[in-house]
Design a protein around this motif. Structure first.
Motif, PDB file in Angstrom:
ATOM      1  N   GLY A  89     -38.966 -18.931  12.935  1.00 60.49           N
ATOM      2  CA  GLY A  89     -40.052 -18.645  12.011  1.00 60.49           C
ATOM      3  C   GLY A  89     -40.948 -17.568  12.581  1.00 60.49           C
ATOM      4  N   PHE A  90     -41.917 -17.177  11.777  1.00 64.98           N
ATOM      5  CA  PHE A  90     -42.837 -16.112  12.153  1.00 64.98           C
ATOM      6  C   PHE A  90     -43.555 -16.423  13.471  1.00 64.98           C
ATOM      7  CE2 PHE A  90     -46.888 -13.939  12.087  1.00 64.98           C
ATOM      8  CZ  PHE A  90     -46.551 -12.656  11.673  1.00 64.98           C
ATOM      9  N   GLN A 185     -30.371 -14.755   4.464  1.00 67.39           N
ATOM     10  CA  GLN A 185     -31.455 -13.802   4.285  1.00 67.39           C
ATOM     11  C   GLN A 185     -30.931 -12.458   3.820  1.00 67.39           C
ATOM     12  OE1 GLN A 185     -34.923 -13.900   6.909  1.00 67.39           O
ATOM     13  NE2 GLN A 185     -34.427 -11.834   7.497  1.00 67.39           N
ATOM     14  N   SER A 228     -40.649 -12.150   1.317  1.00 72.39           N
ATOM     15  CA  SER A 228     -41.654 -11.571   2.198  1.00 72.39           C
ATOM     16  C   SER A 228     -41.615 -10.065   2.174  1.00 72.39           C
ATOM     17  CB  SER A 228     -41.441 -12.049   3.634  1.00 72.39           C
ATOM     18  OG  SER A 228     -41.351 -13.451   3.669  1.00 72.39           O
TER      19      SER A 228
END
Ligand code: 16G
Length: 248
Positions: A89-90, A185, A228
């Motif tokens: 994750g970020f 993704q 995003s």
């Protein structure tokens, strides 16, 4: 070399380049760190100084390293790398770069799933899903706008969670006991629109990376569908690929 066998046909400078890249991605070498000299790298990996120099020069050209006259070569700060190998994750990505991740929740609410979201989450249109919009920052600089949709039994509780100071992935795993296993993704180039430009402090129409990610649980159920926008000048997506024959 540790990573590849002696029979590997990859050029030595290239192998060293990949080894050094991994050191940055794994966080072993942090932004601002002085990297070993050509001579030290040569000795450590049993290659010539020329070969070490070539590897360093290419990473300088890629923006991973920068040179300072009379001081040496350092790991750059400006590019954030998102690994495309491990599902991270970020918060993890930014921490691995030695920077401080931060979040501003722009919006969090329950909404009925539209067709697109329902298809990605494999649920019926109109079922209530959690919509979470976040601005993500690194060292106080805005980097990305993330718009997530989540669906699982009890997802509405997330509205009351502190999503500004906690990683969503960690919350899902630690509090909700959801095992995140894999994700798909897509990446696409684009330009920022008015709303995102404002949030990212960029002129309208700046280059951006658009990503869409579907994350799956251990039960192979999609749990999050996220779109995003990453500021194009600040973000690198990195992937390491091997041709089958080489590893056989
Ligand atoms: C990534 C994901 C996002 C996820 C977040 C979790 C994309 C498109 N976005 O940024 O789907 O919610 O990581 O990060 O790659 P967190 O654990 O720090 O909240």
């Amino acid at each position: 070399m540790h990573h590849h066998s002696h029979k590997s046909p990859l050029p030595r400078y290239y192998q060293l380049k990949e080894i050094m890249r991994e050191k940055i991605i794994s966080g072993a070498w942090k932004p601002g760190d002085l990297i070993p000299s050509e001579r030290e790298l040569g000795e450590q990996y049993g290659i010539s100084r020329m070969t070490a120099r070539q590897a360093i020069t290419e990473l300088v050209n890629e923006g991973m390293f920068y040179r300072e006259q009379g001081k040496g070569t350092f790991v750059s700060r400006h590019k954030i790398t998102q690994q495309l190998i491990r599902l991270t994750g970020f918060t993890e990505d930014i921490s691995a770069r030695g920077q401080a991740p931060a979040t501003r929740v722009l919006n969090v609410t329950m909404i009925p799933a539209d067709e697109n979201v329902a298809e990605h989450l494999r649920i019926r249109v109109g079922l209530p899903v959690l919509r979470l919009q976040r601005l993500r920052l690194a060292d106080d600089e805005p980097l990305a706008v993330e718009r997530s949709h989540l669906y699982f039994i009890g997802c509405e509780q997330l509205v009351d969670d502190d999503l500004e100071h906690q990683s969503l992935y960690r919350l899902l795993e630690a509090k909700y006991g959801i095992q995140l296993i894999q994700a798909e993704q897509e990446l696409e180039a684009g330009l920022t629109n008015e709303e995102d430009s404002k949030l990212l402090h960029l002129p309208i129409g700046s280059p951006a990376l658009y990503t869409r990610r579907t994350t799956y649980t251990n039960r192979d159920q999609p749990i999050e569908y996220a779109r995003s926008i990453y500021s194009g000048s600040k973000y690198t997506f990195y992937t390491h690929m091997m041709r089958n024959q080489l590893v056989l």
